[in-house]
Motif scaffolding. Structure first.
Motif, PDB file in Angstrom:
ATOM      1  N   THR A  19    -114.260  11.563  -5.852  1.00 33.68           N
ATOM      2  CA  THR A  19    -115.052  10.729  -4.951  1.00 33.68           C
ATOM      3  C   THR A  19    -114.656   9.262  -4.889  1.00 33.68           C
ATOM      4  O   THR A  19    -114.938   8.592  -3.904  1.00 33.68           O
ATOM      5  CB  THR A  19    -116.540  10.796  -5.345  1.00 33.68           C
ATOM      6  OG1 THR A  19    -116.690  10.285  -6.686  1.00 33.68           O
ATOM      7  CG2 THR A  19    -117.047  12.223  -5.291  1.00 33.68           C
ATOM      8  N   SER A  20    -114.017   8.729  -5.949  1.00 35.33           N
ATOM      9  CA  SER A  20    -113.886   7.271  -5.980  1.00 35.33           C
ATOM     10  C   SER A  20    -112.585   6.726  -6.551  1.00 35.33           C
ATOM     11  O   SER A  20    -112.466   5.513  -6.739  1.00 35.33           O
ATOM     12  CB  SER A  20    -115.064   6.672  -6.762  1.00 35.33           C
ATOM     13  OG  SER A  20    -115.071   7.127  -8.102  1.00 35.33           O
ATOM     14  N   LYS A  27    -107.865   1.060 -10.631  1.00 32.96           N
ATOM     15  CA  LYS A  27    -108.880   2.019 -11.062  1.00 32.96           C
ATOM     16  C   LYS A  27    -108.380   2.768 -12.288  1.00 32.96           C
ATOM     17  O   LYS A  27    -107.177   2.826 -12.546  1.00 32.96           O
ATOM     18  CB  LYS A  27    -109.206   2.988  -9.922  1.00 32.96           C
ATOM     19  CG  LYS A  27    -109.613   2.264  -8.641  1.00 32.96           C
ATOM     20  CD  LYS A  27    -110.293   3.152  -7.650  1.00 32.96           C
ATOM     21  CE  LYS A  27    -110.762   2.327  -6.447  1.00 32.96           C
ATOM     22  NZ  LYS A  27    -111.661   3.077  -5.568  1.00 32.96           N
ATOM     23  N   GLY A  40    -110.102   5.042   0.027  1.00 32.64           N
ATOM     24  CA  GLY A  40    -110.914   5.311   1.205  1.00 32.64           C
ATOM     25  C   GLY A  40    -110.061   5.634   2.419  1.00 32.64           C
ATOM     26  O   GLY A  40    -108.839   5.518   2.402  1.00 32.64           O
ATOM     27  N   GLY A  76    -112.815   6.842  -1.730  1.00 30.59           N
ATOM     28  CA  GLY A  76    -112.992   5.696  -2.599  1.00 30.59           C
ATOM     29  C   GLY A  76    -113.281   4.437  -1.813  1.00 30.59           C
ATOM     30  O   GLY A  76    -113.712   4.481  -0.661  1.00 30.59           O
ATOM     31  N   ASP A  77    -112.997   3.284  -2.435  1.00 29.69           N
ATOM     32  CA  ASP A  77    -113.352   1.997  -1.838  1.00 29.69           C
ATOM     33  C   ASP A  77    -112.365   0.957  -2.344  1.00 29.69           C
ATOM     34  O   ASP A  77    -112.164   0.811  -3.552  1.00 29.69           O
ATOM     35  CB  ASP A  77    -114.780   1.632  -2.242  1.00 29.69           C
ATOM     36  CG  ASP A  77    -115.291   0.385  -1.543  1.00 29.69           C
ATOM     37  OD1 ASP A  77    -114.467  -0.407  -1.056  1.00 29.69           O
ATOM     38  OD2 ASP A  77    -116.517   0.205  -1.508  1.00 29.69           O
ATOM     39  N   MET A  78    -111.759   0.202  -1.414  1.00 28.58           N
ATOM     40  CA  MET A  78    -110.802  -0.830  -1.788  1.00 28.58           C
ATOM     41  C   MET A  78    -111.436  -1.956  -2.599  1.00 28.58           C
ATOM     42  O   MET A  78    -110.751  -2.686  -3.306  1.00 28.58           O
ATOM     43  CB  MET A  78    -110.137  -1.417  -0.544  1.00 28.58           C
ATOM     44  CG  MET A  78    -108.903  -0.686  -0.067  1.00 28.58           C
ATOM     45  SD  MET A  78    -107.530  -0.791  -1.232  1.00 28.58           S
ATOM     46  CE  MET A  78    -107.162  -2.550  -1.187  1.00 28.58           C
ATOM     47  N   SER A  79    -112.740  -2.123  -2.524  1.00 29.27           N
ATOM     48  CA  SER A  79    -113.395  -3.228  -3.226  1.00 29.27           C
ATOM     49  C   SER A  79    -113.865  -2.842  -4.619  1.00 29.27           C
ATOM     50  O   SER A  79    -114.391  -3.686  -5.357  1.00 29.27           O
ATOM     51  CB  SER A  79    -114.589  -3.732  -2.416  1.00 29.27           C
ATOM     52  OG  SER A  79    -115.582  -2.721  -2.321  1.00 29.27           O
ATOM     53  N   ALA A  80    -113.695  -1.563  -4.997  1.00 28.97           N
ATOM     54  CA  ALA A  80    -114.264  -1.082  -6.253  1.00 28.97           C
ATOM     55  C   ALA A  80    -113.176  -0.891  -7.303  1.00 28.97           C
ATOM     56  O   ALA A  80    -112.487   0.127  -7.332  1.00 28.97           O
ATOM     57  CB  ALA A  80    -115.001   0.236  -6.021  1.00 28.97           C
ATOM     58  N   CYS A 138    -113.386   5.440 -12.384  1.00 28.78           N
ATOM     59  CA  CYS A 138    -113.573   6.192 -11.132  1.00 28.78           C
ATOM     60  C   CYS A 138    -113.631   7.683 -11.391  1.00 28.78           C
ATOM     61  O   CYS A 138    -113.266   8.155 -12.465  1.00 28.78           O
ATOM     62  CB  CYS A 138    -112.443   5.873 -10.153  1.00 28.78           C
ATOM     63  SG  CYS A 138    -110.810   6.421 -10.709  1.00 28.78           S
TER      64      CYS A 138
END
Length: 224
Positions: A191-192, A162, A196, A179-183, A187
């Protein structure tokens, strides 16, 4: 209840940095300032505030003495700030903090880093976002301009990369549990920019573009 541990520095320095710092009714932040020399020192302590303008406090430190700064008496409540120190004499500085976070009591401590040893790269092996843990990255950008930073997270299931920009002369807080492991990609630090919740083990590499020096700390709060 709590504990902390730090390694001593090999020598005092005239220019020092700390990335983490937060004051509130439930967070007490201190600076322990040692002047081991034979000459009195004047320390300019600059607070690099998240979302605000830098603020400088001037502190005198007599020769062969220790002074304590209670940061809660300097900054307004609920302010996050990294710290840069310029002193007329070499100093050793630590930052003890005592807190109640999410009902969890404790404390931690860090030794200030010599500004001359700042680099563009920081690795952390430990980390987790399991439910009873809250992991953060606090990043100081002591440079006047914006610095792009890449975050590479390593987990048992793979990696995620990221990126974000650090405003000049500021402190940025990244919530690793958000956050998100796939994103992959750009960022938002709140929030991201994390992986996560529920990730058992997280390592991270923080790298600034263009070899520009930064300082990164990894605060973690937990009920273990």
């Amino acid at each position: 209840p709590g504990g902390s541990v730090v390694a001593g520095v090999s020598a005092p320095a005239s220019h020092l940095d700390l990335a983490e710092g937060f004051v509130s009714p439930s967070f007490d932040e201190y600076l322990s300032v040692l002047n081991p020399g034979m000459t009195a020192a004047t320390a300019n302590i600059t607070y690099l505030v998240s979302g605000g303008a830098p603020f400088t406090q001037v502190v005198g430190v007599p020769a062969n003495s220790r002074q304590t700064v209670h940061v809660n008496q300097v900054l307004q409540p609920y302010v996050s700030a990294a710290i840069h120190i310029d002193s007329t004499q070499p100093l050793v500085v630590e930052r003890p903090m005592y807190f109640v976070y999410n009902g969890w009591t404790g404390g931690h401590d860090a030794v200030a880093t010599s500004s001359a040893s700042l680099t563009s790269t920081a690795y952390f092996a430990e980390g987790t976002t399991l439910p009873q843990f809250r992991e953060y990255l606090t990043v100081e950008n002591p440079n006047a301009g914006t610095v792009p930073v890449t975050l590479t997270y390593y987990t048992a299931s793979g990696t995620v990369v990221k990126g974000l920009g650090l405003a000049g002369l500021s402190r940025t807080t990244i919530q690793v549990f958000a956050g998100d492991m796939s994103a992959n990609g750009a960022c938002d630090p709140v929030t991201s920019c994390g992986v996560g919740s529920g990730v058992p083990g997280v390592s991270v590499l923080v790298q600034a573009t263009g070899a520009q020096p930064i300082l990164v700390e990894r605060p973690m709060y937990f009920d273990y």
